[in-house]
Design a protein around this motif. Structure first.
Motif, PDB file in Angstrom:
ATOM      1  N   SER A  93       9.071 -12.467  -2.009  1.00 24.49           N
ATOM      2  CA  SER A  93       8.468 -11.293  -1.397  1.00 24.49           C
ATOM      3  C   SER A  93       8.110 -11.557   0.061  1.00 24.49           C
ATOM      4  O   SER A  93       8.154 -10.655   0.896  1.00 24.49           O
ATOM      5  CB  SER A  93       7.205 -10.881  -2.165  1.00 24.49           C
ATOM      6  OG  SER A  93       6.212 -11.862  -2.043  1.00 24.49           O
TER       7      SER A  93
ATOM      8  N   ALA B  84       2.289 -19.353  -0.790  1.00 26.43           N
ATOM      9  CA  ALA B  84       2.344 -17.972  -0.324  1.00 26.43           C
ATOM     10  C   ALA B  84       2.262 -17.880   1.196  1.00 26.43           C
ATOM     11  O   ALA B  84       2.701 -16.888   1.802  1.00 26.43           O
ATOM     12  CB  ALA B  84       1.204 -17.157  -0.953  1.00 26.43           C
TER      13      ALA B  84
ATOM     14  N   SER C 261       1.825 -12.328  -3.197  1.00 32.13           N
ATOM     15  CA  SER C 261       1.624 -12.023  -4.616  1.00 32.13           C
ATOM     16  C   SER C 261       0.369 -12.701  -5.157  1.00 32.13           C
ATOM     17  O   SER C 261      -0.359 -12.127  -5.966  1.00 32.13           O
ATOM     18  CB  SER C 261       2.845 -12.473  -5.434  1.00 32.13           C
ATOM     19  OG  SER C 261       3.983 -11.733  -5.056  1.00 32.13           O
ATOM     20  N   HIS C 262       0.123 -13.937  -4.719  1.00 34.90           N
ATOM     21  CA  HIS C 262      -1.044 -14.675  -5.196  1.00 34.90           C
ATOM     22  C   HIS C 262      -1.796 -15.247  -3.999  1.00 34.90           C
ATOM     23  O   HIS C 262      -1.293 -16.100  -3.278  1.00 34.90           O
ATOM     24  CB  HIS C 262      -0.629 -15.806  -6.130  1.00 34.90           C
ATOM     25  CG  HIS C 262      -0.085 -15.324  -7.443  1.00 34.90           C
ATOM     26  ND1 HIS C 262      -0.875 -14.767  -8.410  1.00 34.90           N
ATOM     27  CD2 HIS C 262       1.180 -15.305  -7.924  1.00 34.90           C
ATOM     28  CE1 HIS C 262      -0.130 -14.430  -9.442  1.00 34.90           C
ATOM     29  NE2 HIS C 262       1.121 -14.740  -9.169  1.00 34.90           N
ATOM     30  N   LEU C 263      -3.013 -14.767  -3.815  1.00 33.99           N
ATOM     31  CA  LEU C 263      -3.796 -15.145  -2.642  1.00 33.99           C
ATOM     32  C   LEU C 263      -4.212 -16.606  -2.647  1.00 33.99           C
ATOM     33  O   LEU C 263      -4.517 -17.169  -1.594  1.00 33.99           O
ATOM     34  CB  LEU C 263      -5.046 -14.265  -2.560  1.00 33.99           C
ATOM     35  CG  LEU C 263      -4.784 -12.769  -2.313  1.00 33.99           C
ATOM     36  CD1 LEU C 263      -6.049 -11.968  -2.568  1.00 33.99           C
ATOM     37  CD2 LEU C 263      -4.304 -12.539  -0.893  1.00 33.99           C
TER      38      LEU C 263
ATOM     39  N   ASP D 235       6.387 -15.764 -11.126  1.00 37.07           N
ATOM     40  CA  ASP D 235       5.450 -15.257 -10.126  1.00 37.07           C
ATOM     41  C   ASP D 235       5.492 -16.081  -8.848  1.00 37.07           C
ATOM     42  O   ASP D 235       5.401 -15.556  -7.742  1.00 37.07           O
ATOM     43  CB  ASP D 235       4.021 -15.263 -10.684  1.00 37.07           C
ATOM     44  CG  ASP D 235       3.814 -14.149 -11.707  1.00 37.07           C
ATOM     45  OD1 ASP D 235       4.687 -13.256 -11.772  1.00 37.07           O
ATOM     46  OD2 ASP D 235       2.810 -14.184 -12.423  1.00 37.07           O
TER      47      ASP D 235
ATOM     48  N   SER E 299       6.643 -14.629  -5.399  1.00 35.08           N
ATOM     49  CA  SER E 299       5.783 -14.750  -4.222  1.00 35.08           C
ATOM     50  C   SER E 299       6.578 -15.220  -3.012  1.00 35.08           C
ATOM     51  O   SER E 299       6.469 -14.660  -1.927  1.00 35.08           O
ATOM     52  CB  SER E 299       4.647 -15.734  -4.522  1.00 35.08           C
ATOM     53  OG  SER E 299       3.877 -15.963  -3.380  1.00 35.08           O
TER      54      SER E 299
ATOM     55  N   SER F 275      -3.101  -9.495   2.164  1.00 37.23           N
ATOM     56  CA  SER F 275      -3.556  -9.133   0.824  1.00 37.23           C
ATOM     57  C   SER F 275      -2.344  -8.933  -0.083  1.00 37.23           C
ATOM     58  O   SER F 275      -1.203  -9.106   0.340  1.00 37.23           O
ATOM     59  CB  SER F 275      -4.408  -7.857   0.872  1.00 37.23           C
ATOM     60  OG  SER F 275      -5.041  -7.659  -0.390  1.00 37.23           O
ATOM     61  N   ASP F 276      -2.625  -8.542  -1.341  1.00 38.79           N
ATOM     62  CA  ASP F 276      -1.536  -8.266  -2.274  1.00 38.79           C
ATOM     63  C   ASP F 276      -1.125  -6.803  -2.148  1.00 38.79           C
ATOM     64  O   ASP F 276      -1.759  -6.003  -1.450  1.00 38.79           O
ATOM     65  CB  ASP F 276      -1.947  -8.596  -3.708  1.00 38.79           C
ATOM     66  CG  ASP F 276      -3.237  -7.904  -4.125  1.00 38.79           C
ATOM     67  OD1 ASP F 276      -3.483  -6.771  -3.677  1.00 38.79           O
ATOM     68  OD2 ASP F 276      -4.006  -8.507  -4.895  1.00 38.79           O
ATOM     69  N   LYS F 277      -0.069  -6.443  -2.851  1.00 37.19           N
ATOM     70  CA  LYS F 277       0.523  -5.121  -2.727  1.00 37.19           C
ATOM     71  C   LYS F 277      -0.449  -4.018  -3.128  1.00 37.19           C
ATOM     72  O   LYS F 277      -0.555  -2.989  -2.445  1.00 37.19           O
ATOM     73  CB  LYS F 277       1.785  -5.041  -3.592  1.00 37.19           C
ATOM     74  CG  LYS F 277       2.539  -3.723  -3.486  1.00 37.19           C
ATOM     75  CD  LYS F 277       3.816  -3.790  -4.313  1.00 37.19           C
ATOM     76  CE  LYS F 277       4.595  -2.476  -4.190  1.00 37.19           C
ATOM     77  NZ  LYS F 277       5.864  -2.516  -4.979  1.00 37.19           N
TER      78      LYS F 277
ATOM     79  N   GLU G 121       1.974  -9.473   3.239  1.00 39.38           N
ATOM     80  CA  GLU G 121       1.814  -9.244   1.793  1.00 39.38           C
ATOM     81  C   GLU G 121       2.176 -10.495   1.002  1.00 39.38           C
ATOM     82  O   GLU G 121       3.216 -11.117   1.235  1.00 39.38           O
ATOM     83  CB  GLU G 121       2.698  -8.086   1.357  1.00 39.38           C
ATOM     84  CG  GLU G 121       2.613  -7.760  -0.128  1.00 39.38           C
ATOM     85  CD  GLU G 121       3.603  -6.682  -0.530  1.00 39.38           C
ATOM     86  OE1 GLU G 121       4.271  -6.855  -1.563  1.00 39.38           O
ATOM     87  OE2 GLU G 121       3.718  -5.674   0.206  1.00 39.38           O
TER      88      GLU G 121
END
Length: 599
Positions: free
Chosen positions: A495, A589, A582-584, A488, A492, A562-564, A580
């Motif tokens: 992405s 990130a 994955s983990h706020l 993840d 992150s 924010s996330d997707k 975008e």
């Protein structure tokens, strides 16, 4: 085929009944044990006779234990309001079956409590469903209190005039039958049914539905009962495991010594079920072991003062009636010896034992348990065994029928392994019926119970195991969690690059917005706080705040982070720029964003 379905349906109904009865009795086993200890110590022929303290025996048996069962039964149906209503209703049956009313010796109203407890919960639940939205504002507390009181009052009358006398009569009838069987020395024949029933997972219906209430009635009259020993005797299973440890092959032989400890000392009898299923002739071994053990119990007048739960030799010795220790120990040893000799002969005669037999037997055991529950062990692969990352869960729950026994041992085993690698997360166990539907929970069940758990808590993450005592499976789960966490983080970072963040124009941005849903504000608020602090450290004065989704007002100078999933829900909002992640709540990130800002 129709006959097979009919048999399966009957077995399923019996097992579900046993499971329901067990769910009412098992949480209160401690109170039965306390009562048994008081009985063993303080009655006139106890270890420490005490006329004053012996006065506790009757009221605990006649009032405390049935009310606890009724309270638990009502709680299972409708939580606190159901529990109170069920306890009130149970009181009617208790008094209705008392010696003052019937003129006969008081019958402990355990079965009456198992009827009236759930009935009370169901009635008050239906009342609330029909009238909760019709109560005038300001009268809620008044109606809630009086509804329990009035419905409880009506059910007290039902218990007093109908349930109490009926159950009292039926219990007396059953007791007479049991007394006749014991007097004719036929009680050992009960093991012809009990031993196979245990392995087919019908033991709860027999043990908690029949033997415990009848045994408690005998204790009330004689201070002890042999009935508590019929299902709890670990001897038959111990003999089979010893035979495998000496004459077995492959994984069955290698695993049997550990299974002996769990079975004999831990009292988890289901550990030996796959060994018997491996060779169906071994049903004969446990049946003959059970018969010989019960015969020895009767011959030497062995008995317990309360239920031994779980069926550990430690619990059995602890509940043994004064003066019967030799009989109890002899019965267990005889059952073990007979079962061992028969099992050893069967194992030695079979020359075709292969390495895979034990694993196949475990699958057969799971299938038998699932069939007895009217369930299937086949689940959609996308709906189970998706192990989440550690940061996505806040607790792990082992769930089974009663929420005790093997699930408690599984939770303890995983807890130790998790602690070894530094995972500090609550790991507990409970009954499936007690599960709450909430996200952030990883629920671990045996394969045949996963469907039920998913229906009870559809928003949780679910993982199936073949055996709660399979340490290797827990190693795999922890490894998957660790790998998922690493993946993840990598996803992150990837992405952020793949989404074209390098093209962000931060020169016009004066506001950064983290949208959140009203029910789930935590992660966006944490993300906003994290990014705000990082920007301040860089000397950048940009407004960063978390805003509820339906209150967002975007402008050309705003950046939405924010996330997707959240961004997809906000696609109707005119957005100038989005970022975008994955983990706020992960600092990594925002690495590229911060680099863009500081350029």
């Amino acid at each position: 085929m129709s006959q097979e379905k009919s048999n399966a349906g009957f077995k399923s109904a019996i097992q579900k009944l046993g499971s329901y009865l067990s769910s009412m009795v098992m949480p209160n086993i401690g109170s039965f044990i306390a009562w048994g200890i008081i009985t063993a110590l303080f009655i006139s022929d106890g270890w420490l006779p005490n006329e004053a303290l012996a006065n506790l025996v009757g009221p605990m048996r006649d009032y405390l234990l049935p009310i606890l069962i009724g309270y638990t039964g009502g709680s299972m149906v409708y939580e606190q309001r159901g529990a109170v209503t069920g306890a009130i209703a149970t009181m009617g049956a208790i008094v209705g079956a008392s010696e003052i009313i019937t003129g006969q010796p008081t019958v402990p109203m355990f079965i009456g409590a198992m009827v009236l407890g759930p009935l009370g919960g169901w009635v008050i639940k239906k009342f609330d469903e029909h009238f909760s939205d019709k109560i005038p504002s300001g009268f809620e507390m008044l109606v809630n209190n009086f509804s329990v009181g009035i419905i409880g009052f009506l059910l007290v009358l039902v218990g007093f005039y109908a349930v109490g006398p009926f159950v009292s009569g039926m219990t007396t009838l059953f007791e007479t039958g049991v007394d006749w069987i014991i007097s004719q020395r036929l009680l050992p024949l009960a093991n012809v049914f009990i031993e196979p029933a245990k392995i087919l997972f019908l033991n709860n219906a027999i043990n908690h539905g029949i033997l415990t209430p009848l045994g408690s009635q005998q204790v009330a009259e004689m201070g002890r009962s042999v009935l508590y020993l019929l299902e709890a005797n670990p001897g038959p299973g111990l003999g089979v495991l010893l035979a495998f440890s000496v004459f077995g092959k492959g994984s069955a032989k290698a695993s049997s010594p550990g299974a002996i400890i769990i079975h004999f000392l831990g009292g988890i009898h289901e550990i030996y079920f796959p060994y018997v299923m491996m060779k169906p002739l071994l049903f004969l071994a446990v049946i003959l072991g059970g018969i010989s053990g019960t015969f020895t119990f009767q011959l030497l007048n062995a008995a317990l003062t309360g239920p031994a739960s779980p069926g550990s030799i430690i619990a059995i010795i602890g509940m043994t009636a004064p003066g019967t220790y030799i009989g109890v120990i002899a019965g267990v040893l005889v059952a073990t010896l007979v079962s061992f000799l028969v099992a050893a002969a069967i194992i030695k005669m079979d020359k075709n034992t292969e390495e895979g037999d034990f694993e196949a037997a475990q699958r057969s055991t799971q299938s038998a348990k699932a069939e007895s529950k009217g369930q299937t062990t086949e689940l959609n692969a996308s709906e189970q065994n998706e192990v989440p990352a550690p940061e996505d869960i806040n607790q792990i729950i082992f769930a089974c029928d009663a929420g005790m026994g093997s699930s408690a041992m599984g939770a303890s085993l995983l807890r130790k392994k998790a602690k070894t690698i530094g995972y500090d997360i609550p790991i507990t166990n409970m009954a499936i019926s007690k599960l709450k539907d909430e996200s952030g929970t990883l629920i671990i069940t045996q394969e045949e119970l996963t469907n039920r758990a998913m229906k009870q808590a559809p928003h949780g993450s679910h993982v199936s195991v073949g055996n709660f005592l399979d340490g290797d499976r827990y190693d795999d789960i922890l490894n998957e969690m660790q790998n998922k966490s690493e993946e993840d983080v990598a996803t992150s970072n990837d992405s952020n690059v793949a989404s074209g963040h390098s093209s962000l124009d931060m020169s016009t941005i004066n506001e950064i917005i983290f949208p959140y849903h009203a029910d789930y504000p935590a992660s966006p608020v944490m993300g906003a706080s994290l990014l705000r602090n990082e920007l301040r450290n860089e000397g950048k004065e940009i407004t960063v705040h978390a805003v509820e989704e339906n209150e967002i007002e975007l402008s050309a100078n705003a950046l939405l982070i924010s996330d997707k999933e959240t961004l997809a829900q906000l696609q109707t909002i005119e957005q100038s720029q989005v970022y975008e992640v994955s983990h706020l709540y992960e600092e990594s990130a925002y690495k590229e964003l911060l680099e863009t800002v500081t350029q």
